[in-house]
Enzyme design. Structure first.
Site, PDB file in Angstrom:
ATOM      1  N   ASP A   1      -2.593  -7.667  -5.796  1.00 52.80           N
ATOM      2  CA  ASP A   1      -3.688  -7.746  -4.826  1.00 52.80           C
ATOM      3  C   ASP A   1      -3.241  -8.693  -3.726  1.00 52.80           C
ATOM      4  O   ASP A   1      -3.413  -9.908  -3.820  1.00 52.80           O
ATOM      5  CB  ASP A   1      -4.959  -8.256  -5.502  1.00 52.80           C
ATOM      6  CG  ASP A   1      -6.122  -8.424  -4.520  1.00 52.80           C
ATOM      7  OD1 ASP A   1      -5.942  -8.125  -3.315  1.00 52.80           O
ATOM      8  OD2 ASP A   1      -7.204  -8.864  -4.952  1.00 52.80           O
TER       9      ASP A   1
ATOM     10  N   ALA B   1     -11.637  -4.814  14.178  1.00 51.54           N
ATOM     11  CA  ALA B   1     -11.278  -6.230  14.310  1.00 51.54           C
ATOM     12  C   ALA B   1     -10.014  -6.551  13.521  1.00 51.54           C
ATOM     13  O   ALA B   1      -9.138  -7.288  13.987  1.00 51.54           O
ATOM     14  CB  ALA B   1     -12.435  -7.112  13.844  1.00 51.54           C
TER      15      ALA B   1
ATOM     16  N   ILE C   1      -4.773  10.425  11.516  1.00 49.69           N
ATOM     17  CA  ILE C   1      -3.693  10.985  10.700  1.00 49.69           C
ATOM     18  C   ILE C   1      -4.292  11.755   9.527  1.00 49.69           C
ATOM     19  O   ILE C   1      -5.313  11.350   8.960  1.00 49.69           O
ATOM     20  CB  ILE C   1      -2.770   9.852  10.184  1.00 49.69           C
ATOM     21  CG1 ILE C   1      -2.279   8.981  11.361  1.00 49.69           C
ATOM     22  CG2 ILE C   1      -1.594  10.431   9.410  1.00 49.69           C
ATOM     23  CD1 ILE C   1      -1.522   9.720  12.441  1.00 49.69           C
TER      24      ILE C   1
ATOM     25  N   GLY D   1       0.822  -1.205   0.000  1.00 52.20           N
ATOM     26  CA  GLY D   1       0.000   0.000   0.000  1.00 52.20           C
ATOM     27  C   GLY D   1       0.853   1.251   0.000  1.00 52.20           C
ATOM     28  O   GLY D   1       0.507   2.269   0.588  1.00 52.20           O
TER      29      GLY D   1
ATOM     30  N   SER E   1      -3.697   0.256  14.333  1.00 53.99           N
ATOM     31  CA  SER E   1      -4.484   1.480  14.487  1.00 53.99           C
ATOM     32  C   SER E   1      -4.929   1.609  15.929  1.00 53.99           C
ATOM     33  O   SER E   1      -5.139   0.606  16.624  1.00 53.99           O
ATOM     34  CB  SER E   1      -5.714   1.458  13.578  1.00 53.99           C
ATOM     35  OG  SER E   1      -6.576   2.549  13.876  1.00 53.99           O
TER      36      SER E   1
ATOM     37  N   LYS F   1      -7.547  -4.540  12.767  1.00 54.95           N
ATOM     38  CA  LYS F   1      -6.363  -3.933  13.375  1.00 54.95           C
ATOM     39  C   LYS F   1      -6.015  -4.584  14.718  1.00 54.95           C
ATOM     40  O   LYS F   1      -4.834  -4.707  15.058  1.00 54.95           O
ATOM     41  CB  LYS F   1      -6.573  -2.430  13.527  1.00 54.95           C
ATOM     42  CG  LYS F   1      -6.711  -1.688  12.196  1.00 54.95           C
ATOM     43  CD  LYS F   1      -5.480  -1.880  11.297  1.00 54.95           C
ATOM     44  CE  LYS F   1      -5.524  -1.045  10.044  1.00 54.95           C
ATOM     45  NZ  LYS F   1      -4.302  -1.145   9.236  1.00 54.95           N
TER      46      LYS F   1
ATOM     47  N   TYR G   1     -13.054  -2.805  10.623  1.00 52.37           N
ATOM     48  CA  TYR G   1     -11.731  -2.187  10.671  1.00 52.37           C
ATOM     49  C   TYR G   1     -11.070  -2.417  12.036  1.00 52.37           C
ATOM     50  O   TYR G   1      -9.887  -2.782  12.110  1.00 52.37           O
ATOM     51  CB  TYR G   1     -11.866  -0.688  10.387  1.00 52.37           C
ATOM     52  CG  TYR G   1     -10.556   0.031  10.176  1.00 52.37           C
ATOM     53  CD1 TYR G   1      -9.875  -0.064   8.971  1.00 52.37           C
ATOM     54  CD2 TYR G   1     -10.001   0.827  11.178  1.00 52.37           C
ATOM     55  CE1 TYR G   1      -8.672   0.609   8.759  1.00 52.37           C
ATOM     56  CE2 TYR G   1      -8.808   1.507  10.978  1.00 52.37           C
ATOM     57  CZ  TYR G   1      -8.154   1.390   9.767  1.00 52.37           C
ATOM     58  OH  TYR G   1      -6.962   2.063   9.570  1.00 52.37           O
TER      59      TYR G   1
END
Length: 245
Positions: free
Chosen positions: A61, A155, A186, A11, A140, A157, A153
């Site tokens: 991917d 779960a 951020i 990413g 996160s 992280k 999200y």
């Protein structure tokens, strides 16, 4: 600081991942940008090369293991070693739990969590053979605190944090450290799309009174990538302005 080291950033075409790639390159590493967006990955790689470091862009991917394995093999063919893996790729598909669709759950878990398994699996044998390596996972703050509308999200992280600790225990004897960086809010494209009222709400809970920057996350990653952190493993470093303590 990272001379002759090779780093993969997933990413890495934009946002936090791009900032990480730029900073690791600035400190001497050659950078592989693995991203589903091939055009943006190529652009980032060109910018890194213009600074004097080698760089390779790979469109992949990485929620699929075969694609992650392809990245690992391509890096070994091009550079002959893998020293640093930054598992940064991530997406959001926010929704209140009762409205959350199975696809919204599955896509976030696949991209955010399964990709960490896939990429770590794809590089770990090379690092083990070298008897050295750094795996740095981007978690996160919401993996520690939870967040309304982000069951998927949060779960994913939280899973990264647990995965980090287990990997650290399994591979410490092979000279590989595994740590996580847990950003707070951020200033990225993702947070800029939030309503102003929502931003004002969470800013009230940040003691430093502002959003963090991608570069501030990159600084923490750089520390974990260098020998300065050689006796640190299995940890999550919070970079959140005091939002969570």
């Amino acid at each position: 600081m990272l001379k002759e080291k090779v780093a993969i950033v997933t990413g890495g075409a934009q946002g936090i991942g791009q900032a990480i790639g730029f900073l690791l390159a600035k400190n001497g590493a050659d950078i592989v940008i693995a991203d589903i967006n091939g055009d943006q990955a190529q652009q980032t790689a060109r910018e890194i090369e213009s600074s004097g470091r080698r760089s390779l862009a790979i469109q992949a991917d990485i929620s699929k293991f075969s694609e992650a394995e392809k990245v690992g093999k391509a890096v070994m063919d091009a550079f002959g070693r893998i020293d640093i893996l930054v598992n940064n790729a991530g997406i959001t598909r926010d929704n209140f739990f009762l409205k959350m669709k199975e696809e919204e759950w599955d896509s976030v878990i696949s991209v955010n969590l399964k990709s960490v398994f896939n990429c770590s699996k794809a590089v770990i044998r090379y690092m083990s053979k070298q008897r050295s390596g750094r795996i740095i996972n981007i978690a996160s703050v919401v993996g520690q605190t939870g967040n309304i509308g982000q069951a998927n999200y949060s779960a994913s992280k939280a899973g990264i944090i647990g995965f980090t600790k287990t990997m650290a225990r399994e591979f410490g004897s092979r000279g590989i450290t595994v740590n996580a960086v847990a950003p707070g809010f951020i200033d990225t494209v993702m947070t800029r799309s939030l309503p102003e009222k929502a931003k004002e709400g969470f800013l009230k809970n940040i003691p430093l009174g502002r959003l963090g920057t991608p570069e501030e996350i990159a600084e923490a990653v750089l520390f974990l990538a260098t020998d300065a952190s050689r006796y640190i493993t299995g940890q999550e470093i919070n970079v959140n302005g005091g939002l969570y303590m």
